[in-house]
Design a protein around this motif. Structure first.
Motif, mmCIF file in Angstrom:
data_model
loop_
_atom_site.group_PDB
_atom_site.id
_atom_site.type_symbol
_atom_site.label_atom_id
_atom_site.label_comp_id
_atom_site.label_asym_id
_atom_site.label_seq_id
_atom_site.Cartn_x
_atom_site.Cartn_y
_atom_site.Cartn_z
ATOM 1 N N TYR A 23 38.786 42.597 39.395
ATOM 2 C CA TYR A 23 38.749 42.776 40.850
ATOM 3 C C TYR A 23 38.504 44.237 41.222
ATOM 4 C CZ TYR A 23 40.422 38.113 40.277
ATOM 5 O OH TYR A 23 40.517 36.807 39.880
ATOM 6 N N THR A 24 39.133 45.143 40.507
ATOM 7 C CA THR A 24 38.851 46.563 40.705
ATOM 8 C C THR A 24 37.394 46.843 40.337
ATOM 9 O OG1 THR A 24 41.145 47.134 40.185
ATOM 10 C CG2 THR A 24 39.519 48.912 40.043
ATOM 11 N N ALA A 25 36.960 46.282 39.217
ATOM 12 C CA ALA A 25 35.573 46.482 38.766
ATOM 13 C C ALA A 25 34.580 45.950 39.794
ATOM 14 C CB ALA A 25 35.363 45.796 37.417
ATOM 15 N N THR A 26 34.901 44.831 40.422
ATOM 16 C CA THR A 26 34.017 44.263 41.438
ATOM 17 C C THR A 26 33.925 45.187 42.647
ATOM 18 O OG1 THR A 26 34.502 42.023 40.686
ATOM 19 C CG2 THR A 26 33.638 42.271 42.939
ATOM 20 N N TRP A 52 17.607 46.478 47.108
ATOM 21 C CA TRP A 52 18.137 45.854 48.328
ATOM 22 C C TRP A 52 18.648 44.447 48.030
ATOM 23 C CZ3 TRP A 52 19.584 48.855 51.963
ATOM 24 C CH2 TRP A 52 18.862 49.997 52.316
ATOM 25 N N ILE A 53 17.890 43.705 47.251
ATOM 26 C CA ILE A 53 18.306 42.342 46.891
ATOM 27 C C ILE A 53 19.609 42.389 46.102
ATOM 28 C CG2 ILE A 53 17.694 40.328 45.474
ATOM 29 C CD1 ILE A 53 14.718 40.987 46.245
ATOM 30 N N THR A 54 19.681 43.311 45.154
ATOM 31 C CA THR A 54 20.895 43.462 44.361
ATOM 32 C C THR A 54 22.076 43.838 45.243
ATOM 33 O OG1 THR A 54 19.601 44.090 42.415
ATOM 34 C CG2 THR A 54 21.936 44.685 42.406
ATOM 35 N N LEU A 55 21.865 44.747 46.186
ATOM 36 C CA LEU A 55 22.947 45.143 47.092
ATOM 37 C C LEU A 55 23.474 43.943 47.878
ATOM 38 C CD1 LEU A 55 24.739 47.275 48.486
ATOM 39 C CD2 LEU A 55 22.879 47.592 50.139
ATOM 40 N N VAL A 56 22.572 43.131 48.395
ATOM 41 C CA VAL A 56 22.999 41.955 49.156
ATOM 42 C C VAL A 56 23.793 40.999 48.261
ATOM 43 C CG1 VAL A 56 22.165 39.877 50.341
ATOM 44 C CG2 VAL A 56 21.169 42.110 50.883
ATOM 45 N N MET A 57 23.260 40.723 47.073
ATOM 46 C CA MET A 57 23.941 39.800 46.150
ATOM 47 C C MET A 57 25.302 40.346 45.710
ATOM 48 S SD MET A 57 22.018 37.094 45.405
ATOM 49 C CE MET A 57 20.408 36.517 44.963
ATOM 50 N N VAL A 58 25.324 41.619 45.358
ATOM 51 C CA VAL A 58 26.590 42.237 44.932
ATOM 52 C C VAL A 58 27.608 42.197 46.067
ATOM 53 C CG1 VAL A 58 27.643 44.482 44.388
ATOM 54 C CG2 VAL A 58 25.665 43.697 43.099
ATOM 55 N N THR A 59 27.175 42.510 47.267
ATOM 56 C CA THR A 59 28.088 42.523 48.411
ATOM 57 C C THR A 59 28.599 41.120 48.732
ATOM 58 O OG1 THR A 59 26.956 44.465 49.296
ATOM 59 C CG2 THR A 59 28.346 43.228 50.816
ATOM 60 N N GLY A 62 30.451 39.741 45.452
ATOM 61 C CA GLY A 62 31.608 40.610 45.213
ATOM 62 C C GLY A 62 32.673 40.447 46.287
ATOM 63 N N SER A 63 32.269 40.351 47.536
ATOM 64 C CA SER A 63 33.224 40.165 48.631
ATOM 65 C C SER A 63 33.947 38.829 48.498
ATOM 66 C CB SER A 63 32.514 40.239 49.981
ATOM 67 O OG SER A 63 31.989 41.531 50.174
ATOM 68 N N MET A 64 33.214 37.793 48.114
ATOM 69 C CA MET A 64 33.864 36.493 47.917
ATOM 70 C C MET A 64 34.841 36.553 46.740
ATOM 71 S SD MET A 64 30.985 33.612 48.916
ATOM 72 C CE MET A 64 30.032 33.800 47.442
ATOM 73 N N THR A 65 34.480 37.289 45.694
ATOM 74 C CA THR A 65 35.382 37.461 44.556
ATOM 75 C C THR A 65 36.680 38.112 45.006
ATOM 76 O OG1 THR A 65 33.559 37.645 42.992
ATOM 77 C CG2 THR A 65 35.655 38.611 42.309
ATOM 78 N N ASP A 71 37.250 35.236 40.101
ATOM 79 C CA ASP A 71 36.154 35.919 39.408
ATOM 80 C C ASP A 71 34.916 35.045 39.212
ATOM 81 O OD1 ASP A 71 36.753 34.256 37.221
ATOM 82 O OD2 ASP A 71 37.839 35.816 36.159
ATOM 83 N N ALA A 72 34.995 33.781 39.530
ATOM 84 C CA ALA A 72 33.823 32.899 39.377
ATOM 85 C C ALA A 72 32.663 33.378 40.242
ATOM 86 C CB ALA A 72 34.186 31.459 39.736
ATOM 87 N N PHE A 73 32.948 33.944 41.407
ATOM 88 C CA PHE A 73 31.874 34.360 42.302
ATOM 89 C C PHE A 73 31.050 35.504 41.709
ATOM 90 C CE2 PHE A 73 34.939 32.389 45.210
ATOM 91 C CZ PHE A 73 34.113 31.445 45.794
ATOM 92 N N ILE A 74 31.713 36.503 41.136
ATOM 93 C CA ILE A 74 30.972 37.625 40.559
ATOM 94 C C ILE A 74 30.195 37.168 39.320
ATOM 95 C CG2 ILE A 74 32.755 38.625 39.043
ATOM 96 C CD1 ILE A 74 30.387 40.585 41.371
ATOM 97 N N LYS A 75 30.717 36.160 38.638
ATOM 98 C CA LYS A 75 29.992 35.612 37.491
ATOM 99 C C LYS A 75 28.714 34.905 37.954
ATOM 100 C CE LYS A 75 34.081 34.877 34.606
ATOM 101 N NZ LYS A 75 34.968 33.830 34.038
ATOM 102 N N TRP A 76 28.795 34.207 39.080
ATOM 103 C CA TRP A 76 27.623 33.498 39.599
ATOM 104 C C TRP A 76 26.565 34.462 40.131
ATOM 105 C CZ3 TRP A 76 25.928 28.961 38.559
ATOM 106 C CH2 TRP A 76 26.812 27.933 38.221
#
Length: 190
Positions: A23-26, A52-59, A62-65, A71-76
């Motif tokens: 969670y800290t890593a996310t 930009w695409i990566t930023l949107v996906m990470v945000t 990552g926010s859902m995680t 942690d399933a969300f960051i894995k997806w």
């Protein structure tokens, strides 16, 4: 330098995971990706679409995680990015009859159209393979294994696949480009 720059958020994620938890890593990954975008704008005065695409996906993932503490969300997220890249390549070829690879590299490389088509299919297949492999590793193996796979396994696989594509492309390059490539390679050795 620019390629190394792309791996900094991933490196920050890995270090934060080793020092704390997923969670800290996310959270660190989200912040590092925002910093990466700002730094790219400041240093090169441009931000590539993939960032930009990566930023949107990470945000989003990552926010859902963090919000659901799952942690399933960051894995997806990894699978979603690879799936999106494969879809973009395939849609470009099937719907618009234009290889996206050619649009990305066409100004730098002069290759026959069918080579760009084959490269597009090869990369789409590779991205789909990585997406599927990520699902397997993420949901069948321990979290520690997935983090190591995400940071090192996928990175090494991508580098090896890119090198293999380079060997494939080499035989189709005009002589002038081969000579320029050889000179650039010799300069990096010095």
């Amino acid at each position: 330098m620019k390629q190394l720059f792309d791996f900094l958020p991933l490196l920050a994620f890995f270090i934060a995971y080793k020092m704390h938890d997923i969670y800290t890593a996310t959270g660190v990954l989200i912040v590092a990706t925002v910093i990466q975008i700002a730094a790219a704008k400041w240093i090169w005065n441009q931000v590539e679409k993939i960032h930009w695409i990566t930023l949107v996906m990470v945000t989003v993932f990552g926010s859902m995680t963090l919000f659901f503490h799952d942690d399933a969300f960051i894995k997806w997220k990894v699978t979603a990015i690879y799936g999106a890249m494969a879809a973009a390549l395939l849609i470009g070829q099937w719907v618009f009859n234009k290889p996206l690879i050619k649009a990305m590299l066409g100004g730098e490389l002069q290759l026959p159209h069918n080579v760009f088509v084959k490269l597009g299919y090869a990369w789409a297949g590779f991205f789909l393979f990585c997406a599927g492999l990520n699902v397997y590793v993420a949901f069948n193996l321990p979290l520690e294994t997935w983090v190591n796979f995400k940071v090192f396994g996928l990175t090494v696989m991508t580098l090896l696949f890119a090198v293999a594509q380079g060997f494939y492309i080499w035989r189709y390059l005009p002589k002038e480009q081969k000579q320029q490539s050889q000179e650039q390679l010799e300069q990096t050795k010095d």
